[in-house]
Design a protein around this motif. Structure first.
Motif, PDB file in Angstrom:
ATOM      1  N   ARG A 177     -40.922  63.172  31.504  1.00 52.64           N
ATOM      2  CA  ARG A 177     -41.614  63.797  30.373  1.00 52.64           C
ATOM      3  C   ARG A 177     -42.016  62.758  29.323  1.00 52.64           C
ATOM      4  O   ARG A 177     -43.066  62.883  28.695  1.00 52.64           O
ATOM      5  N   ARG A 178     -41.187  61.741  29.149  1.00 54.74           N
ATOM      6  CA  ARG A 178     -41.528  60.676  28.200  1.00 54.74           C
ATOM      7  C   ARG A 178     -42.796  59.940  28.634  1.00 54.74           C
ATOM      8  O   ARG A 178     -43.596  59.504  27.803  1.00 54.74           O
ATOM      9  N   ALA A 179     -42.997  59.837  29.938  1.00 52.34           N
ATOM     10  CA  ALA A 179     -44.182  59.165  30.469  1.00 52.34           C
ATOM     11  C   ALA A 179     -45.425  60.047  30.453  1.00 52.34           C
ATOM     12  O   ALA A 179     -46.524  59.575  30.753  1.00 52.34           O
ATOM     13  N   GLY A 180     -45.264  61.318  30.112  1.00 49.29           N
ATOM     14  CA  GLY A 180     -46.393  62.239  30.118  1.00 49.29           C
ATOM     15  C   GLY A 180     -46.510  63.052  31.383  1.00 49.29           C
ATOM     16  O   GLY A 180     -47.417  63.881  31.521  1.00 49.29           O
ATOM     17  N   GLY A 181     -45.585  62.814  32.339  1.00 50.64           N
ATOM     18  CA  GLY A 181     -45.595  63.568  33.580  1.00 50.64           C
ATOM     19  C   GLY A 181     -46.918  63.458  34.318  1.00 50.64           C
ATOM     20  O   GLY A 181     -47.666  62.489  34.169  1.00 50.64           O
ATOM     21  N   HIS A 182     -47.215  64.453  35.106  1.00 52.56           N
ATOM     22  CA  HIS A 182     -48.462  64.428  35.873  1.00 52.56           C
ATOM     23  C   HIS A 182     -49.696  64.683  35.010  1.00 52.56           C
ATOM     24  O   HIS A 182     -50.817  64.448  35.460  1.00 52.56           O
ATOM     25  N   THR A 183     -49.482  65.131  33.794  1.00 55.52           N
ATOM     26  CA  THR A 183     -50.624  65.243  32.885  1.00 55.52           C
ATOM     27  C   THR A 183     -51.236  63.877  32.622  1.00 55.52           C
ATOM     28  O   THR A 183     -52.457  63.743  32.481  1.00 55.52           O
ATOM     29  N   ALA A 184     -50.394  62.854  32.576  1.00 53.63           N
ATOM     30  CA  ALA A 184     -50.879  61.493  32.313  1.00 53.63           C
ATOM     31  C   ALA A 184     -51.666  60.927  33.486  1.00 53.63           C
ATOM     32  O   ALA A 184     -52.377  59.934  33.325  1.00 53.63           O
ATOM     33  N   VAL A 185     -51.554  61.537  34.668  1.00 59.06           N
ATOM     34  CA  VAL A 185     -52.237  61.011  35.854  1.00 59.06           C
ATOM     35  C   VAL A 185     -53.058  62.112  36.519  1.00 59.06           C
ATOM     36  O   VAL A 185     -53.266  62.108  37.722  1.00 59.06           O
ATOM     37  N   ARG A 186     -53.552  63.033  35.708  1.00 56.92           N
ATOM     38  CA  ARG A 186     -54.126  64.269  36.240  1.00 56.92           C
ATOM     39  C   ARG A 186     -55.381  64.071  37.075  1.00 56.92           C
ATOM     40  O   ARG A 186     -55.718  64.922  37.902  1.00 56.92           O
TER      41      ARG A 186
ATOM     42  N   TRP B 150     -58.834  67.774  36.368  1.00 60.43           N
ATOM     43  CA  TRP B 150     -57.621  67.637  37.172  1.00 60.43           C
ATOM     44  C   TRP B 150     -57.963  67.578  38.661  1.00 60.43           C
ATOM     45  O   TRP B 150     -58.910  68.224  39.116  1.00 60.43           O
ATOM     46  N   LEU B 151     -57.146  66.844  39.414  1.00 60.60           N
ATOM     47  CA  LEU B 151     -57.129  66.977  40.863  1.00 60.60           C
ATOM     48  C   LEU B 151     -56.016  67.956  41.253  1.00 60.60           C
ATOM     49  O   LEU B 151     -55.106  68.227  40.465  1.00 60.60           O
ATOM     50  N   GLY B 152     -56.097  68.447  42.480  1.00 63.84           N
ATOM     51  CA  GLY B 152     -55.212  69.526  42.890  1.00 63.84           C
ATOM     52  C   GLY B 152     -53.741  69.171  42.876  1.00 63.84           C
ATOM     53  O   GLY B 152     -52.917  69.906  42.320  1.00 63.84           O
ATOM     54  N   LYS B 153     -53.375  68.057  43.499  1.00 63.26           N
ATOM     55  CA  LYS B 153     -51.943  67.759  43.594  1.00 63.26           C
ATOM     56  C   LYS B 153     -51.310  67.453  42.242  1.00 63.26           C
ATOM     57  O   LYS B 153     -50.232  67.982  41.940  1.00 63.26           O
ATOM     58  N   PRO B 154     -51.923  66.611  41.392  1.00 62.37           N
ATOM     59  CA  PRO B 154     -51.321  66.415  40.069  1.00 62.37           C
ATOM     60  C   PRO B 154     -51.161  67.723  39.295  1.00 62.37           C
ATOM     61  O   PRO B 154     -50.157  67.918  38.607  1.00 62.37           O
ATOM     62  N   HIS B 155     -52.144  68.615  39.414  1.00 62.75           N
ATOM     63  CA  HIS B 155     -52.064  69.883  38.697  1.00 62.75           C
ATOM     64  C   HIS B 155     -50.912  70.735  39.221  1.00 62.75           C
ATOM     65  O   HIS B 155     -50.133  71.309  38.444  1.00 62.75           O
TER      66      HIS B 155
ATOM     67  N   SER C  92     -49.855  46.016  38.727  1.00 63.08           N
ATOM     68  CA  SER C  92     -50.028  45.520  40.087  1.00 63.08           C
ATOM     69  C   SER C  92     -48.719  45.498  40.864  1.00 63.08           C
ATOM     70  O   SER C  92     -48.725  45.495  42.101  1.00 63.08           O
ATOM     71  N   LEU C  93     -47.595  45.482  40.159  1.00 67.56           N
ATOM     72  CA  LEU C  93     -46.290  45.466  40.816  1.00 67.56           C
ATOM     73  C   LEU C  93     -45.694  46.871  40.825  1.00 67.56           C
ATOM     74  O   LEU C  93     -44.657  47.141  40.229  1.00 67.56           O
ATOM     75  N   ALA C  94     -46.395  47.764  41.480  1.00 69.19           N
ATOM     76  CA  ALA C  94     -45.950  49.156  41.557  1.00 69.19           C
ATOM     77  C   ALA C  94     -46.261  49.699  42.941  1.00 69.19           C
ATOM     78  O   ALA C  94     -47.381  49.564  43.434  1.00 69.19           O
ATOM     79  N   ALA C  95     -45.260  50.282  43.565  1.00 66.22           N
ATOM     80  CA  ALA C  95     -45.444  50.954  44.850  1.00 66.22           C
ATOM     81  C   ALA C  95     -44.569  52.194  44.863  1.00 66.22           C
ATOM     82  O   ALA C  95     -43.393  52.140  44.503  1.00 66.22           O
ATOM     83  N   ALA C  96     -45.156  53.304  45.241  1.00 65.28           N
ATOM     84  CA  ALA C  96     -44.416  54.565  45.311  1.00 65.28           C
ATOM     85  C   ALA C  96     -45.135  55.482  46.285  1.00 65.28           C
ATOM     86  O   ALA C  96     -46.342  55.335  46.513  1.00 65.28           O
ATOM     87  N   GLY C  97     -44.401  56.413  46.847  1.00 66.78           N
ATOM     88  CA  GLY C  97     -44.989  57.377  47.767  1.00 66.78           C
ATOM     89  C   GLY C  97     -44.735  58.788  47.293  1.00 66.78           C
ATOM     90  O   GLY C  97     -43.589  59.196  47.123  1.00 66.78           O
ATOM     91  N   GLY C  98     -45.780  59.528  47.052  1.00 66.42           N
ATOM     92  CA  GLY C  98     -45.638  60.881  46.535  1.00 66.42           C
ATOM     93  C   GLY C  98     -45.020  61.851  47.514  1.00 66.42           C
ATOM     94  O   GLY C  98     -44.643  62.960  47.138  1.00 66.42           O
TER      95      GLY C  98
ATOM     96  N   LEU D  30     -48.116  57.530  38.543  1.00 67.47           N
ATOM     97  CA  LEU D  30     -46.959  58.058  37.824  1.00 67.47           C
ATOM     98  C   LEU D  30     -45.937  56.955  37.571  1.00 67.47           C
ATOM     99  O   LEU D  30     -45.369  56.869  36.471  1.00 67.47           O
ATOM    100  N   LEU D  31     -45.675  56.125  38.559  1.00 64.36           N
ATOM    101  CA  LEU D  31     -44.746  55.010  38.353  1.00 64.36           C
ATOM    102  C   LEU D  31     -45.255  54.085  37.257  1.00 64.36           C
ATOM    103  O   LEU D  31     -44.484  53.615  36.416  1.00 64.36           O
TER     104      LEU D  31
END
Length: 386
Positions: A222-231, A117-122, A205-211, A240-241
């Motif tokens: 939760r359906r997407a797996g949340g931050h666990t999916a991008v840990r 894990w990285l800190g922020k996703p965790h 490639s067509l995704a832009a978001a700011g945390g 995440l997007l």
């Protein structure tokens, strides 16, 4: 034709093509500026909203961030889940005092991310697991929300029918380095991302978001797996997007100019280290990053250099690049002049920061807030969300 004349002809042709392309990008920026989703007027939110605030060594910013969140209007059922990610300063004590004063604050403390894990996703995952709202709003401590900003962001999420919206705050840039580099963030997605197609398309490639400010339906999260999916992702916001899109959801960056302000970095050193942390991850591979930087230099640096040498096509290309920057700045509440005139310098500096990011990654010296930006491998088990 001599070799020198042939080279000059090729260079002139490259400048002309770059000028035409830059003009097209400027036009696209205007179209996107008109299509950018805007939050509805302030109103009451009739559902429980959980704000997720991950913090690490944010003693200087925590008071302001929490005061703004607690002053939110139009969100009668609000909880603020703050996860203190093993801070080494006074963050923990300040957070405990805030939690004692206001029952809407849920204070959590952790000992840092586990392997893999990285800190922020965790921190986001732990806080989200404790959240009880039907909408999750992730914000950073350097974001200050307007009194009606939280409610309007949630109303925009629901009115749009999207599963995730990322309101882009008005960026505060004070130092010369910030004024050169920070506006490129808003410019990049306004100029280069087809917003309406990005909403519908599942393409990564067509995704832009700011945390720094991100609003998502809790069930879709939760359906997407949340931050666990991008840990293990440095750019966990975009990842995440993409996870939401893979699970059948939709999302896009939206106008957050009147909803929040954000000073992402304070001066050159913070900005340099922040971009050195993330730009290699944005490129994905050194060759891809080199191609991206090369394309931007061709489109926006070459015409400016040619204009200095007296090229009319170069001057037209330079002015087109400046026009696109002006449109982006005015649409997102940024400083438009004279900063936009330095667009070629901004693009050149972005190239330097990209090279620095890859240099540090290869040497293993890329860090953020005292931690390496590459997650340690997990001890065992498959990756969640895969």
């Amino acid at each position: 034709m001599t070799a020198v004349a042939a080279v000059a002809a090729v260079r002139a042709g490259a400048v002309r093509v770059a000028a035409v392309a830059s003009a097209g990008i400027a036009v696209h920026t205007v179209v996107n500026a008109r299509l950018l989703r805007v939050a509805p007027p302030a109103g009451a939110v009739a559902e429980r909203v959980s704000v997720i605030l991950p913090v690490r060594d944010e003693a200087a910013r925590l008071d302001g961030a929490l005061a703004a969140l607690l002053a939110a209007r139009g969100v009668p059922d609000l909880e603020i889940v703050v996860y203190d990610d093993d801070s080494t300063d006074a963050t923990g004590g300040l957070l405990a005092a805030w939690a004692r004063r206001d029952r809407r604050i849920v204070a959590l403390h952790g000992a840092g991310p586990p392997p893999g894990w990285l800190g922020k996703p965790h921190a986001c995952a732990r806080a989200a697991a404790a959240a009880t709202g039907t909408v999750l709003v992730f914000v950073d401590a350097d974001v200050t929300l307007a009194a009606d900003g939280l409610a309007r962001a949630v109303l925009l999420l629901r009115d749009s029918g999207l599963d995730l919206v990322s309101p882009y705050p008005r960026q505060v840039a004070a130092s010369p380095a910030e004024r050169l580099v920070q506006p490129l963030l808003a410019w990049s997605w306004l100029a280069l991302l087809p917003l309406r197609a990005a909403e519908r398309s599942p393409r990564p490639s067509l995704a832009a978001a700011g945390g720094q400010f991100l609003c998502v339906d809790a069930a879709a999260y939760r359906r997407a797996g949340g931050h666990t999916a991008v840990r293990d992702q440095i750019l966990e916001d975009i990842a995440l997007l993409r996870a939401v899109k893979r699970s059948g959801g939709r999302g896009v960056v939206v106008d957050g100019t009147t909803l929040a302000t954000n000073r992402m970095y304070d001066g050159w050193a913070e900005l340099r280290d922040g971009y050195a942390k993330s730009l290699a991850a944005a490129g994905g591979h050194p060759a891809a990053s080199a191609a991206q930087v090369g394309l931007l230099w061709w489109l926006f640096v070459l015409p400016a250099a040619a204009a200095v040498c007296g090229s009319g096509a170069g001057l037209a290309g330079y002015l087109a690049g400046v026009a696109g920057r002006l449109v982006a700045a005015r649409r997102t509440g940024g400083r438009s002049w004279p900063d936009a005139a330095a667009h070629p310098v901004s693009v050149g500096l972005l190239g330097y920061l990209t090279a620095l990011s890859w240099w540090r990654r290869r040497r293993g010296t890329a860090t953020w807030k005292g931690r390496p930006v590459t997650a340690a491998p997990p001890r065992r088990g498959p990756r969640a969300g895969s």
